[in-house]
Write a protein that holds these residues in place. Structure first.
Motif, PDB file in Angstrom:
ATOM      1  N   ALA A 158     -59.527  16.130  35.406  1.00 14.91           N
ATOM      2  CA  ALA A 158     -59.242  17.446  35.911  1.00 14.91           C
ATOM      3  C   ALA A 158     -59.317  17.246  37.425  1.00 14.91           C
ATOM      4  O   ALA A 158     -60.097  16.496  37.965  1.00 14.91           O
ATOM      5  N   LEU A 159     -58.505  18.195  38.018  1.00 19.01           N
ATOM      6  CA  LEU A 159     -58.391  18.195  39.457  1.00 19.01           C
ATOM      7  C   LEU A 159     -58.490  19.558  39.929  1.00 19.01           C
ATOM      8  O   LEU A 159     -57.917  20.311  39.276  1.00 19.01           O
ATOM      9  N   ILE A 160     -59.423  19.864  40.667  1.00 15.93           N
ATOM     10  CA  ILE A 160     -59.835  21.058  41.254  1.00 15.93           C
ATOM     11  C   ILE A 160     -59.283  21.206  42.647  1.00 15.93           C
ATOM     12  O   ILE A 160     -59.801  20.401  43.389  1.00 15.93           O
ATOM     13  N   GLY A 161     -58.253  22.281  42.649  1.00  9.07           N
ATOM     14  CA  GLY A 161     -57.580  22.212  44.087  1.00  9.07           C
ATOM     15  C   GLY A 161     -58.418  23.044  45.400  1.00  9.07           C
ATOM     16  O   GLY A 161     -57.772  23.621  45.938  1.00  9.07           O
ATOM     17  N   GLU A 162     -59.503  22.909  45.155  1.00  6.82           N
ATOM     18  CA  GLU A 162     -60.567  23.770  46.376  1.00  6.82           C
ATOM     19  C   GLU A 162     -60.057  23.175  47.531  1.00  6.82           C
ATOM     20  O   GLU A 162     -59.673  21.963  47.659  1.00  6.82           O
ATOM     21  N   PRO A 163     -60.207  23.701  48.736  1.00 12.03           N
ATOM     22  CA  PRO A 163     -59.928  23.155  49.921  1.00 12.03           C
ATOM     23  C   PRO A 163     -60.588  21.981  50.238  1.00 12.03           C
ATOM     24  O   PRO A 163     -61.994  22.040  50.778  1.00 12.03           O
ATOM     25  N   THR A 164     -60.059  20.816  50.364  1.00 10.96           N
ATOM     26  CA  THR A 164     -60.701  19.594  50.826  1.00 10.96           C
ATOM     27  C   THR A 164     -59.957  18.981  51.983  1.00 10.96           C
ATOM     28  O   THR A 164     -60.312  17.573  52.326  1.00 10.96           O
ATOM     29  N   GLY A 165     -58.965  19.649  52.574  1.00 10.97           N
ATOM     30  CA  GLY A 165     -58.126  19.131  53.503  1.00 10.97           C
ATOM     31  C   GLY A 165     -57.454  17.763  52.855  1.00 10.97           C
ATOM     32  O   GLY A 165     -57.269  16.955  53.794  1.00 10.97           O
ATOM     33  N   LEU A 166     -57.043  17.764  51.707  1.00  8.28           N
ATOM     34  CA  LEU A 166     -56.289  16.537  50.879  1.00  8.28           C
ATOM     35  C   LEU A 166     -57.312  15.349  51.051  1.00  8.28           C
ATOM     36  O   LEU A 166     -56.727  14.088  50.646  1.00  8.28           O
ATOM     37  N   LYS A 167     -58.494  15.549  50.896  1.00 11.23           N
ATOM     38  CA  LYS A 167     -59.286  14.299  50.537  1.00 11.23           C
ATOM     39  C   LYS A 167     -60.019  14.416  49.413  1.00 11.23           C
ATOM     40  O   LYS A 167     -60.444  15.543  48.905  1.00 11.23           O
ATOM     41  N   THR A 187     -56.640   9.095  42.744  1.00  8.67           N
ATOM     42  CA  THR A 187     -56.568  10.050  43.873  1.00  8.67           C
ATOM     43  C   THR A 187     -56.761   9.499  45.130  1.00  8.67           C
ATOM     44  O   THR A 187     -56.078   9.903  46.325  1.00  8.67           O
ATOM     45  N   GLU A 188     -57.505   8.292  45.203  1.00 11.43           N
ATOM     46  CA  GLU A 188     -57.739   7.675  46.435  1.00 11.43           C
ATOM     47  C   GLU A 188     -56.371   7.040  46.796  1.00 11.43           C
ATOM     48  O   GLU A 188     -56.006   7.000  48.146  1.00 11.43           O
ATOM     49  N   ARG A 189     -55.975   6.377  45.667  1.00 11.73           N
ATOM     50  CA  ARG A 189     -54.490   5.639  46.186  1.00 11.73           C
ATOM     51  C   ARG A 189     -53.583   6.579  46.748  1.00 11.73           C
ATOM     52  O   ARG A 189     -52.683   6.493  47.666  1.00 11.73           O
ATOM     53  N   LEU A 190     -53.394   7.735  46.226  1.00 14.74           N
ATOM     54  CA  LEU A 190     -52.370   8.766  46.494  1.00 14.74           C
ATOM     55  C   LEU A 190     -52.582   9.356  47.584  1.00 14.74           C
ATOM     56  O   LEU A 190     -51.606   9.617  48.600  1.00 14.74           O
ATOM     57  N   THR A 191     -53.883   9.576  48.378  1.00 20.20           N
ATOM     58  CA  THR A 191     -54.115  10.378  49.335  1.00 20.20           C
ATOM     59  C   THR A 191     -54.521   9.208  50.504  1.00 20.20           C
ATOM     60  O   THR A 191     -54.266   9.680  51.715  1.00 20.20           O
ATOM     61  N   LEU A 219     -49.690  16.087  43.547  1.00 17.48           N
ATOM     62  CA  LEU A 219     -49.757  16.669  42.224  1.00 17.48           C
ATOM     63  C   LEU A 219     -48.523  16.036  41.326  1.00 17.48           C
ATOM     64  O   LEU A 219     -48.981  15.714  40.354  1.00 17.48           O
ATOM     65  N   THR A 220     -47.559  15.931  41.720  1.00 19.03           N
ATOM     66  CA  THR A 220     -46.454  15.379  41.068  1.00 19.03           C
ATOM     67  C   THR A 220     -46.560  13.798  40.469  1.00 19.03           C
ATOM     68  O   THR A 220     -46.735  13.513  39.343  1.00 19.03           O
ATOM     69  N   GLN A 221     -47.116  12.938  41.703  1.00 20.35           N
ATOM     70  CA  GLN A 221     -47.347  11.847  41.359  1.00 20.35           C
ATOM     71  C   GLN A 221     -48.614  11.753  40.412  1.00 20.35           C
ATOM     72  O   GLN A 221     -48.576  10.817  39.563  1.00 20.35           O
ATOM     73  N   LEU A 222     -49.519  12.288  40.653  1.00 19.27           N
ATOM     74  CA  LEU A 222     -50.709  12.268  39.702  1.00 19.27           C
ATOM     75  C   LEU A 222     -50.360  12.641  38.271  1.00 19.27           C
ATOM     76  O   LEU A 222     -50.949  11.983  37.123  1.00 19.27           O
ATOM     77  N   ILE A 223     -49.486  13.754  37.988  1.00 22.51           N
ATOM     78  CA  ILE A 223     -49.076  14.168  36.619  1.00 22.51           C
ATOM     79  C   ILE A 223     -48.507  12.780  36.060  1.00 22.51           C
ATOM     80  O   ILE A 223     -48.833  12.263  35.142  1.00 22.51           O
TER      81      ILE A 223
END
Ligand SMILES: [Zn+2]
Length: 379
Positions: free
Chosen positions: A161-170, A313-317, A370-374
């Motif tokens: 699960a990914l929750i899109g709360e404001p984290t400044g893309l971190k 997500t660490e890799r993607l960001t 998100l695209t890459q995560l999917i």
């Protein structure tokens, strides 16, 4: 398969008021937001379940799933916003100015849904075969009591699960918990000239406060997590009221306490320790003790550093995962067995502020993540 452009979706979502507030006069339904999201999800081929929230006639969750199975990815957010005041812009009209999109819920967090749907649309347009399902989860009442997240049950099964709360893309894999309680002491009033005439609740509370501060010190010695800016659990004494007049013995005194535990600390245990501490302190005082739950609480959350969702997500960001001071719906998704990460395009500094905005240069990077995560969760 046709959904509006990302900007039009953000604008449509912002235009629908869906304020959650503990004041019933300000509290609004989120149904129109849920229905609109369901319409778009339907367009993309999702199967939509609109879930009424127990004890509310006008609040709903949306669980929209594309594909079958219990090993998929949930993209989650809340549909409600906080109330607003002192805005220079119209909070319900998306306004683009100086590379920012202004509107209530842009950062926190309606824009995320538009980005998630755009990402799904792109994945489908690229003809990628989905081996595992994608779920869009849109909840109610995150801003007040998490009633939407708490209502989720084992019907919702997924691996990530990914929750899109404001984290400044971190990517965020830890946050503290919260609980708020009231302690009420009842004694006996009487003329101040003779202490034997009464039993002073205020003096009892003075003893309780002393013990609470000692307990806080013990908790802070025992629990420490350097990932957090404030590395220890906190306890705030936020409100006290007792008595009425200097020449009357104080019969009633009430204290509000806010506790913010670290991951690994259990809310139920903390609450029972708190109660026991007060009872022990006052055992021979003759004072009556009552406890009220002001906020039953949100558990702290921690997803292990080596969980796949953290690594991906660490890799993607290109950023290490971290910890934040605010609570989210993550513990409830975790409790359903999902590896959960909090990662979104907004900034927490903008959340709950007048003239809330999201920087336009955050939109495309989030769609790409998100695209890459999917795609990566699909393997
Ligand atoms: Zn939020």
């Amino acid at each position: 398969m046709k959904i509006p452009s990302t900007l039009n979706m953000i604008s449509d979502l912002i235009a629908i008021p869906s304020i959650s507030c503990n004041d019933p006069l300000k509290d609004q339904s989120n149904q129109t937001v849920i229905d609109l999201l369901a319409t778009w999800c339907n367009e993309l081929g999702f199967k939509c379940e609109i879930m009424p929230i127990p004890n509310y006639s006008n609040k709903f969750n949306l669980i929209a799933t594309l594909g079958i199975g219990n090993d998929g990815l949930v993209l989650a957010g809340h549909t409600d916003t906080v109330p607003y005041d002192n805005w220079q812009f119209d909070p319900f009209k998306l306004t683009e100015q100086d590379d920012r999109l202004y509107g209530l819920g842009t950062s926190d967090m309606k824009a995320f849904f538009a980005l998630a749907l755009t990402a799904v649309e792109q994945v489908l347009a690229n003809g990628i075969q989905l081996n595992h399902p994608i779920t869009i989860l849109a909840t109610a009442n995150e801003e007040t009591n998490m009633a939407g997240a708490k209502a989720l049950n084992s019907n919702l099964r997924a691996k990530y699960a990914l929750i899109g709360e404001p984290t400044g893309l971190k990517p965020i894999r830890m946050h503290k918990g919260i609980m708020m309680d009231s302690i009420c002491l009842h004694g006996q009033s009487g003329h101040s000239s003779n202490p034997c005439l009464g039993n002073n609740a205020l003096e009892g509370m003075y003893q309780v406060i002393g013990e609470l501060l000692k307990w806080r010190e013990q908790l802070q010695v025992k629990h420490n997590n350097s990932a957090f800016q404030i590395p220890v659990p906190t306890m705030n004494l936020g409100h006290i009221h007792g008595g009425d007049s200097p020449n009357r013995i104080c019969a009633d005194c009430e204290l509000y306490v806010d506790l913010r535990p670290l991951p690994g600390m259990n809310l139920t245990e903390l609450r029972s320790t708190l109660h026991q501490l007060v009872k022990n302190t006052l055992q021979n005082s003759g004072l009556d003790i009552k406890f009220k739950v002001l906020f039953d609480g949100i558990p702290a959350m921690e997803t292990p550093n080596d969980a796949e969702i953290v690594t991906i997500t660490e890799r993607l960001t290109n950023q290490p995962s971290g910890a934040v001071a605010y609570a989210t719906e993550a513990p409830y998704l975790q409790a359903l067995g999902m590896q959960t990460i909090v990662l979104g395009p907004g900034d927490i500094e903008q959340a709950h502020q007048p003239d809330e905005f999201i920087a336009t240069n955050r939109l495309q990077p989030m769609i790409d993540i998100l695209t890459q995560l999917i795609v990566q969760c699909n393997q």
